[in-house]
Design a protein around this motif. Structure first.
Motif, PDB file in Angstrom:
ATOM      1  N   PRO A   1      33.144  34.785  37.566  1.00  0.00           N
ATOM      2  CA  PRO A   1      33.861  36.864  37.952  1.00  0.00           C
ATOM      3  C   PRO A   1      34.914  37.142  37.129  1.00  0.00           C
ATOM      4  CG  PRO A   1      33.096  35.393  40.224  1.00  0.00           C
ATOM      5  CD  PRO A   1      33.569  33.961  39.002  1.00  0.00           C
TER       6      PRO A   1
ATOM      7  N   ASN B   1      26.550  43.652  35.439  1.00  0.00           N
ATOM      8  CA  ASN B   1      27.281  43.499  34.660  1.00  0.00           C
ATOM      9  C   ASN B   1      26.813  42.487  33.697  1.00  0.00           C
ATOM     10  OD1 ASN B   1      29.036  41.957  32.313  1.00  0.00           O
ATOM     11  ND2 ASN B   1      29.794  40.809  34.496  1.00  0.00           N
TER      12      ASN B   1
ATOM     13  N   LEU C   1      28.471  32.548  34.387  1.00  0.00           N
ATOM     14  CA  LEU C   1      29.750  33.380  34.390  1.00  0.00           C
ATOM     15  C   LEU C   1      30.760  32.757  35.510  1.00  0.00           C
ATOM     16  CD1 LEU C   1      29.609  34.843  31.563  1.00  0.00           C
ATOM     17  CD2 LEU C   1      30.312  36.053  33.397  1.00  0.00           C
TER      18      LEU C   1
ATOM     19  N   ASP D   1      22.541  44.584  42.156  1.00  0.00           N
ATOM     20  CA  ASP D   1      23.277  44.424  41.447  1.00  0.00           C
ATOM     21  C   ASP D   1      22.635  43.556  40.606  1.00  0.00           C
ATOM     22  OD1 ASP D   1      25.379  42.765  39.632  1.00  0.00           O
ATOM     23  OD2 ASP D   1      25.300  41.291  41.071  1.00  0.00           O
TER      24      ASP D   1
ATOM     25  N   PRO E   1      24.676  40.376  30.309  1.00  0.00           N
ATOM     26  CA  PRO E   1      25.418  40.223  28.617  1.00  0.00           C
ATOM     27  C   PRO E   1      25.491  41.371  27.404  1.00  0.00           C
ATOM     28  CG  PRO E   1      23.150  39.215  29.500  1.00  0.00           C
ATOM     29  CD  PRO E   1      23.259  39.684  29.829  1.00  0.00           C
TER      30      PRO E   1
ATOM     31  N   ASN F   1      17.436  36.625  35.761  1.00  0.00           N
ATOM     32  CA  ASN F   1      16.782  35.428  35.403  1.00  0.00           C
ATOM     33  C   ASN F   1      16.858  34.014  35.165  1.00  0.00           C
ATOM     34  OD1 ASN F   1      18.218  35.629  33.388  1.00  0.00           O
ATOM     35  ND2 ASN F   1      16.657  36.992  31.805  1.00  0.00           N
ATOM     36  N   SER F   2      18.051  33.917  35.711  1.00  0.00           N
ATOM     37  CA  SER F   2      18.272  32.543  35.851  1.00  0.00           C
ATOM     38  C   SER F   2      18.122  32.068  37.498  1.00  0.00           C
ATOM     39  CB  SER F   2      19.701  32.534  35.008  1.00  0.00           C
ATOM     40  OG  SER F   2      20.458  30.610  35.836  1.00  0.00           O
TER      41      SER F   2
ATOM     42  N   GLU G   1      23.737  32.688  28.081  1.00  0.00           N
ATOM     43  CA  GLU G   1      22.356  33.345  28.582  1.00  0.00           C
ATOM     44  C   GLU G   1      23.159  34.418  29.184  1.00  0.00           C
ATOM     45  OE1 GLU G   1      22.226  30.417  28.315  1.00  0.00           O
ATOM     46  OE2 GLU G   1      21.575  29.578  31.067  1.00  0.00           O
ATOM     47  N   ALA G   2      23.948  34.046  29.781  1.00  0.00           N
ATOM     48  CA  ALA G   2      25.422  35.263  30.092  1.00  0.00           C
ATOM     49  C   ALA G   2      26.343  35.718  29.300  1.00  0.00           C
ATOM     50  CB  ALA G   2      25.490  34.494  31.571  1.00  0.00           C
TER      51      ALA G   2
ATOM     52  N   ALA H   1      14.265  38.181  38.919  1.00  0.00           N
ATOM     53  CA  ALA H   1      13.648  39.073  37.270  1.00  0.00           C
ATOM     54  C   ALA H   1      13.816  39.044  36.135  1.00  0.00           C
ATOM     55  CB  ALA H   1      13.457  40.762  38.472  1.00  0.00           C
ATOM     56  N   ASP H   2      13.726  39.964  35.230  1.00  0.00           N
ATOM     57  CA  ASP H   2      13.832  40.162  34.048  1.00  0.00           C
ATOM     58  C   ASP H   2      13.927  41.464  34.222  1.00  0.00           C
ATOM     59  OD1 ASP H   2      14.309  40.285  31.414  1.00  0.00           O
ATOM     60  OD2 ASP H   2      12.394  40.283  30.746  1.00  0.00           O
ATOM     61  N   LEU H   3      15.572  41.723  34.179  1.00  0.00           N
ATOM     62  CA  LEU H   3      16.041  43.202  34.519  1.00  0.00           C
ATOM     63  C   LEU H   3      15.073  43.847  35.854  1.00  0.00           C
ATOM     64  CD1 LEU H   3      16.539  44.209  30.602  1.00  0.00           C
ATOM     65  CD2 LEU H   3      18.357  43.455  31.836  1.00  0.00           C
TER      66      LEU H   3
ATOM     67  N   SER I   1      35.069  42.876  36.644  1.00  0.00           N
ATOM     68  CA  SER I   1      33.829  43.218  37.719  1.00  0.00           C
ATOM     69  C   SER I   1      34.213  43.955  38.942  1.00  0.00           C
ATOM     70  CB  SER I   1      32.725  42.075  36.934  1.00  0.00           C
ATOM     71  OG  SER I   1      32.707  41.616  35.734  1.00  0.00           O
TER      72      SER I   1
ATOM     73  N   GLY J   1      21.427  41.066  37.349  1.00  0.00           N
ATOM     74  CA  GLY J   1      22.038  39.626  36.477  1.00  0.00           C
ATOM     75  C   GLY J   1      23.522  39.321  37.113  1.00  0.00           C
ATOM     76  N   THR J   2      23.117  39.241  38.646  1.00  0.00           N
ATOM     77  CA  THR J   2      23.918  39.246  39.428  1.00  0.00           C
ATOM     78  C   THR J   2      25.220  37.658  39.621  1.00  0.00           C
ATOM     79  OG1 THR J   2      24.274  38.956  42.324  1.00  0.00           O
ATOM     80  CG2 THR J   2      22.767  37.299  41.121  1.00  0.00           C
TER      81      THR J   2
HETATM   82  C1  LIG Z   1      27.910  38.638  31.956  1.00  0.00           C
HETATM   83  S1  LIG Z   1      26.619  37.194  33.662  1.00  0.00           S
HETATM   84  C2  LIG Z   1      27.631  38.384  34.760  1.00  0.00           C
HETATM   85  C3  LIG Z   1      27.219  37.303  36.167  1.00  0.00           C
HETATM   86  C4  LIG Z   1      27.842  38.320  37.318  1.00  0.00           C
HETATM   87  N1  LIG Z   1      27.102  39.771  37.349  1.00  0.00           N
HETATM   88  C5  LIG Z   1      29.915  38.350  37.035  1.00  0.00           C
HETATM   89  O1  LIG Z   1      29.807  39.875  36.892  1.00  0.00           O
HETATM   90  O2  LIG Z   1      30.281  37.515  37.065  1.00  0.00           O
HETATM   91  C6  LIG Z   1      25.055  38.099  33.049  1.00  0.00           C
HETATM   92  C7  LIG Z   1      24.159  37.243  34.072  1.00  0.00           C
HETATM   93  O3  LIG Z   1      22.697  38.739  33.022  1.00  0.00           O
HETATM   94  C8  LIG Z   1      21.736  37.639  33.686  1.00  0.00           C
HETATM   95  N2  LIG Z   1      20.357  37.826  32.671  1.00  0.00           N
HETATM   96  C9  LIG Z   1      20.440  38.163  31.520  1.00  0.00           C
HETATM   97  N3  LIG Z   1      19.495  38.169  31.317  1.00  0.00           N
HETATM   98  C10 LIG Z   1      19.037  39.026  32.274  1.00  0.00           C
HETATM   99  C11 LIG Z   1      17.661  39.477  32.641  1.00  0.00           C
HETATM  100  N4  LIG Z   1      16.885  39.812  31.145  1.00  0.00           N
HETATM  101  N5  LIG Z   1      17.516  39.924  33.564  1.00  0.00           N
HETATM  102  C12 LIG Z   1      18.482  39.421  34.516  1.00  0.00           C
HETATM  103  N6  LIG Z   1      19.206  38.879  34.390  1.00  0.00           N
HETATM  104  C13 LIG Z   1      19.586  38.282  32.993  1.00  0.00           C
HETATM  105  C14 LIG Z   1      22.504  36.042  32.925  1.00  0.00           C
HETATM  106  O4  LIG Z   1      21.551  34.907  33.361  1.00  0.00           O
HETATM  107  C15 LIG Z   1      24.069  35.994  34.342  1.00  0.00           C
HETATM  108  O5  LIG Z   1      24.083  36.130  35.269  1.00  0.00           O
END
Ligand SMILES: C[S@@+](CC[C@H](N)C(=O)[O-])C[C@H]1O[C@@H](n2cnc3c(N)ncnc32)[C@H](O)[C@@H]1O
Length: 284
Positions: free
Chosen positions: A101, A189, A99, A123, A191, A149-150, A212-213, A173-175, A105, A125-126
């Protein structure tokens, strides 16, 4: 090399681009055109206005036409076309792996500036690494980890860290699953767009930013809800800050309360809308 001989004046080049970008329905045509032209010419944006000798000629004409086409016809975000975006004090590389930034955020970073010295911060979902990198830049004493997780987003975050020489740990990691128990604070931050709002998103977002973001189930709270459920058994995490859509603030505050957090507060953006919820609890 900046052309100074014959060519189109900066003003004429900008006027043509602004017309095309306006006709395409973009929200900030002048700003977009100026950022694209400054990028093509390799100059700071202010110089477009100050340097009267500057002209657009040769390869620069074609490069600018191509950039304007990407913006007006493809509706690509300006940040993906120019390849970078400012976030707090940093200039981050950005591309469709993560995404772009957003200014709101930055509130997550601000919310963590008063953490205790040496605290360990995650952080979740970085994405491009924006929040983790900006926080470590402004509070070098903190131990900062960025997770996603990406794998593609993490590659971008790692590249940003390397280029900016900022030391952040990165984890796929997944969350919170499979992450250790060492964190004092969690920022996220994640989705939060509801599926029903998909059709309302601007083409820049819907066509170009990673789905997915963006999307998180029927009410947009799937990811945040799961994260808060995981936090209820992570008693070391004494501070949480979550970005969300204004209409989600009340529901998220209630979820945090149920997870044992108190002092739940909403932080507003410049437009006065609730964009971040923070919460604290005594460490077990
Ligand atoms: C809204 S974007 C925010 C990116 C960044 N933190 C920013 O503020 O610009 C959400 C991020 O969460 C990640 N994400 C989505 N589901 C996730 C999960 N289950 N575990 C970890 N990361 C996840 C996505 O891959 C994406 O990079």
């Amino acid at each position: 090399m900046i052309a100074r001989a014959r060519g189109t004046s900066v003003r004429d080049a900008l006027d043509g681009a602004i017309t095309a970008i306006t006709a395409a329905g973009c929200e900030t045509p002048r700003l977009d055109a100026e950022l694209l032209l400054a990028h093509v010419l390799g100059v700071a944006r202010e110089r477009l206005l100050l340097d009267r000798e500057l002209v657009v000629a040769g390869d620069h004409v074609r490069a600018f036409q191509y950039a304007v086409r990407r913006r007006a016809v493809e509706r690509e975000p300006v940040a993906y076309i120019v390849g970078h975006r400012g976030f707090r004090r940093l200039d981050l590389a950005v591309d469709p792996r993560a995404l772009v930034p957003r200014p709101e955020s930055e509130l997550l970073v601000e919310s963590a500036l008063a953490l205790d010295p040496g605290a360990s911060v995650l952080d979740v979902g970085t994405g491009s690494g924006a929040i983790a990198l900006a926080l470590k830049d402004e509070r070098p004493d903190l131990t900062v980890t960025g997770s996603d997780n990406s794998a593609a987003a993490l590659d971008l975050a790692r590249a940003n860290a390397l280029r900016l020489a900022i030391e952040v740990r990165w984890r796929r990691a997944d969350l919170l699953e499979d992450l250790g128990d060492e964190f004092d604070a969690v920022l996220a931050n994640l989705p939060y767009v509801a599926e029903v709002d998909r059709a309302r998103l601007a083409p820049e977002i819907l066509r170009h930013e990673p789905a997915e973001a963006l999307f998180a189930g029927a009410d947009g709270l799937d990811a945040i809800r799961t994260l808060i459920a995981q936090l209820s058994s992570r008693s070391r995490v004494a501070f949480v800050a979550l970005e969300l859509a204004p209409e989600q603030a009340r529901a998220v505050a209630a979820l945090l309360g149920a997870a044992g957090y108190a002092n739940v507060e909403c932080v507003s953006d410049l437009a006065g809308m609730d964009r971040v919820v923070t919460a604290r609890r005594a460490r077990a």
